[in-house]
Write a protein that holds these residues in place. Structure first.
Motif, PDB file in Angstrom:
ATOM      1  N   VAL A   1      42.042  45.204  29.162  1.00  0.00           N
ATOM      2  CA  VAL A   1      42.100  45.515  30.594  1.00  0.00           C
ATOM      3  C   VAL A   1      40.674  45.630  31.116  1.00  0.00           C
ATOM      4  O   VAL A   1      39.809  46.217  30.464  1.00  0.00           O
ATOM      5  CB  VAL A   1      42.864  46.829  30.838  1.00  0.00           C
ATOM      6  CG1 VAL A   1      42.779  47.221  32.317  1.00  0.00           C
ATOM      7  CG2 VAL A   1      44.327  46.689  30.423  1.00  0.00           C
ATOM      8  N   GLU A   2      40.444  45.060  32.315  1.00  0.00           N
ATOM      9  CA  GLU A   2      39.109  45.119  32.892  1.00  0.00           C
ATOM     10  C   GLU A   2      39.222  45.019  34.407  1.00  0.00           C
ATOM     11  O   GLU A   2      40.226  44.532  34.939  1.00  0.00           O
ATOM     12  CB  GLU A   2      38.257  43.976  32.352  1.00  0.00           C
ATOM     13  CG  GLU A   2      36.765  44.225  32.435  1.00  0.00           C
ATOM     14  CD  GLU A   2      36.016  43.457  31.362  1.00  0.00           C
ATOM     15  OE1 GLU A   2      35.105  44.027  30.751  1.00  0.00           O
ATOM     16  OE2 GLU A   2      36.344  42.279  31.118  1.00  0.00           O
ATOM     17  N   SER A   3      38.187  45.501  35.082  1.00  0.00           N
ATOM     18  CA  SER A   3      38.160  45.415  36.537  1.00  0.00           C
ATOM     19  C   SER A   3      38.044  43.951  36.969  1.00  0.00           C
ATOM     20  O   SER A   3      37.327  43.159  36.345  1.00  0.00           O
ATOM     21  CB  SER A   3      36.969  46.200  37.089  1.00  0.00           C
ATOM     22  OG  SER A   3      36.749  45.879  38.451  1.00  0.00           O
ATOM     23  N   ILE A   4      38.732  43.611  38.038  1.00  0.00           N
ATOM     24  CA  ILE A   4      38.624  42.236  38.549  1.00  0.00           C
ATOM     25  C   ILE A   4      37.264  41.996  39.189  1.00  0.00           C
ATOM     26  O   ILE A   4      36.915  40.842  39.479  1.00  0.00           O
ATOM     27  CB  ILE A   4      39.741  41.919  39.569  1.00  0.00           C
ATOM     28  CG1 ILE A   4      39.633  42.833  40.791  1.00  0.00           C
ATOM     29  CG2 ILE A   4      41.108  41.992  38.927  1.00  0.00           C
ATOM     30  CD1 ILE A   4      40.592  42.471  41.917  1.00  0.00           C
ATOM     31  N   TYR A   5      36.500  43.064  39.386  1.00  0.00           N
ATOM     32  CA  TYR A   5      35.183  42.920  40.013  1.00  0.00           C
ATOM     33  C   TYR A   5      34.077  42.765  38.986  1.00  0.00           C
ATOM     34  O   TYR A   5      32.896  42.782  39.324  1.00  0.00           O
ATOM     35  CB  TYR A   5      34.914  44.111  40.929  1.00  0.00           C
ATOM     36  CG  TYR A   5      35.872  44.161  42.090  1.00  0.00           C
ATOM     37  CD1 TYR A   5      35.776  43.247  43.128  1.00  0.00           C
ATOM     38  CD2 TYR A   5      36.904  45.082  42.121  1.00  0.00           C
ATOM     39  CE1 TYR A   5      36.678  43.263  44.179  1.00  0.00           C
ATOM     40  CE2 TYR A   5      37.806  45.111  43.166  1.00  0.00           C
ATOM     41  CZ  TYR A   5      37.688  44.195  44.191  1.00  0.00           C
ATOM     42  OH  TYR A   5      38.589  44.221  45.227  1.00  0.00           O
TER      43      TYR A   5
END
Length: 395
Positions: free
Chosen positions: A380-384
Motif C-alpha cells: 500500500v502506498e500513497s497515490i501522490y
C-alpha cells in the motif's frame, strides 16, 4: 715601442640580466611541468546522495518503461506465434487437399489414355496450371462435367493455397521482428536495473541509511498529501449528506436521490457516486485479490501468481472480478472511463508519469495497492508518491 692605450675592461652590464631572467623562468616552468606530469590525476567528485537517488529513480523509471515495451512485444509475439501456427496448419491441410485433387485428375488422365483419348486432354488434367488450357475449346469440349468440376476445384484450391503460403511467410517475418524487439527490450530492462544496483552497491552503510531517510521523508510527504485529500473528500461527503437531508425535510415523500446523482467520489467506498452497487461489488473483488498479493515481489514481466509487475497485478486483480484488461499500462489506460483524481473510487486504476509507465489500484483515502519496482513487494502506498497521469474506471 710599447703602446700607451689602456686595456678595455669588460664588466657585467645590463645585457646579461635578461639572459639570467629567461633561464630562471625556463627552469621554473620545466620544474612545474615535471611536477604536473608526476602528480596523480584528479579524481572525479563523488555524487551526492540526492544525485544518487535521482539517478536510481530515473533508472527504475526507465526500466519500467522498458518493461511495458517488453510486455507489449511479448504479447504481440505470442499472438503472432499462434497466428503463424494456425496458418501453417491451414497450408498443410490445403496442400493435402490439393494432392488429392491432383490424384483425381490423374485418374481421369489415365482413363483417357487407356481409351485412346488425345494426349492433350491428359496434359490438361495433369498440368500445374490448367487455366493455361481453358481457352482451348476443343480440349474443354472433350471433358465430362465431373472432370470439369475437378479441374475447377483443383484450380481454386491451388490459388487459395498459394495465398495462404504468402500470408504465412509475411506473418513469419513479422514474428521474427517481434522476437528481435522482445530480446532487445529484455536486454534494456536488465541493463537499467543492473546500473541501478551498481550505483546502490557503491554506497556505504551510513549512506544507505541516509538514503533510506530521504526516501522515508518523500513517503511521509506523499502520505500527508493523501490524508489531506481524504479529509477534503470526507468534508465534501458530509456536506452532500447534509444537503440531502435538508432537501428531504423540505420535500418529504420525494425519497432519497442517493445513487442517482453524479456523486462526489469520496474514495472511501461509502459515497453515493455514479458507480453503483455493481461496480462496488466488482471493486471489492479487485481489492480483495490485490490485498491477498501483498508481500509478493515485483518482477518485471511477471503476471502472477508468485510475482507481478505493475500492470500484471492490475490485470490479474480485475480478472478476478470478471473483467479482462489488456497487458500493458498503455492499453489499460484506454479501457473504461477517465475520472478526476478527486472522484476516484476504490477499484479505479491510477496511472502515473507522462509516459503512463506505472499503474496501481486505488483503495480509498488517497492510497493504492501496487507492485512498485524491483527490490520491493506489492504494498500500500500513497497515490501522490509519483506524478499522477490519470484515473480510469475500468467497468
Amino acid at each position: 715601442m710599447a703602446s700607451h692605450r689602456k686595456p678595455r675592461t669588460r664588466t657585467a652590464g645590463p645585457r646579461t640580466a635578461p639572459v639570467v631572467g629567461i633561464t630562471t623562468a625556463a627552469l621554473t616552468s620545466i620544474a612545474l611541468l615535471s611536477q604536473s606530469a608526476n602528480a596523480a590525476p584528479a579524481q572525479p567528485s563523488k555524487p551526492s546522495l540526492e544525485e544518487v537517488q535521482k539517478k536510481v529513480d530515473s533508472l527504475y523509471h526507465q526500466a519500467g518503461v522498458a518493461t511495458q515495451q517488453y510486455n507489449a512485444a511479448k504479447e504481440s509475439t505470442a499472438k503472432q506465434q499462434k497466428r503463424v501456427g494456425d496458418l501453417l496448419d491451414d497450408v498443410a491441410r490445403r496442400a493435402e487437399k490439393l494432392n488429392k485433387a491432383r490424384q483425381e485428375l490423374g485418374t481421369f488422365a489415365a482413363a483417357q489414355y487407356r481409351t485412346g483419348a488425345v494426349s492433350d486432354t491428359a496434359t490438361l488434367l495433369l498440368a500445374d496450371n490448367p487455366q493455361d488450357y481453358f481457352d482451348q475449346d476443343q480440349l474443354m469440349s472433350r471433358l465430362t462435367s465431373r472432370q470439369k468440376k475437378a479441374v475447377d476445384d483443383y484450380q481454386a484450391e491451388q490459388a487459395a493455397t498459394a495465398k495462404k503460403r504468402t500470408e504465412a511467410a509475411r506473418n513469419l517475418q513479422s514474428l521474427t521482428t517481434s522476437q528481435a524487439t522482445l530480446r532487445s527490450t529484455k536486454k534494456d530492462v536488465q541493463q537499467k536495473l543492473g546500473n541501478a544496483r551498481e550505483l546502490l552497491s557503491k554506497l556505504t552503510a551510513e549512506e544507505k541509511a541516509r538514503l533510506a531517510a530521504i526516501e522515508k521523508k518523500k513517503e511521509e510527504a506523499a502520505r500527508k498529501k493523501a490524508e489531506e485529500l481524504a479529509r477534503q473528500q470526507a468534508a465534501a461527503e458530509a456536506k452532500r449528506k447534509a444537503a440531502e437531508e435538508a432537501r428531504q425535510k423540505q420535500n418529504p415523500g420525494t425519497g432519497s436521490s442517493t445513487g442517482s446523482g453524479t456523486g462526489t467520489g469520496t474514495g472511501t467506498g461509502t459515497g453515493s457516486g455514479s458507480t453503483g452497487s455493481g461496480y462496488a461489488a466488482k471493486a471489492a473483488k479487485v481489492i480483495a485479490f490485490a490485498q491477498a498479493q501483498m508481500g509478493k515481489p515485483y518482477v518485471w514481466g511477471a503476471t502472477g501468481p508468485d510475482s507481478y509487475d505493475c500492470s500484471g497485478l492490475t490485470q490479474a486483480a480485475w480478472r478476478a472480478a470478471g473483467i479482462s484488461l489488456p497487458r500493458t499500462t498503455w492499453d489499460q489506460v484506454k479501457v473504461g472511463t477517465t475520472v478526476t483524481t478527486a472522484n476516484a473510487q476504490p477499484g479505479d486504476l491510477v496511472f502515473f508519469y507522462n509516459d503512463i509507465s506505472h499503474v496501481g489500484i486505488y483503495i480509498g483515502d488517497g492510497k493504492m495497492i501496487h507492485a512498485p519496482k524491483p527490490g520491493a513487494s506489492v504494498r500500500v502506498e500513497s497515490i501522490y508518491y509519483m506524478p499522477i497521469h490519470s484515473v480510469v474506471r475500468p467497468a
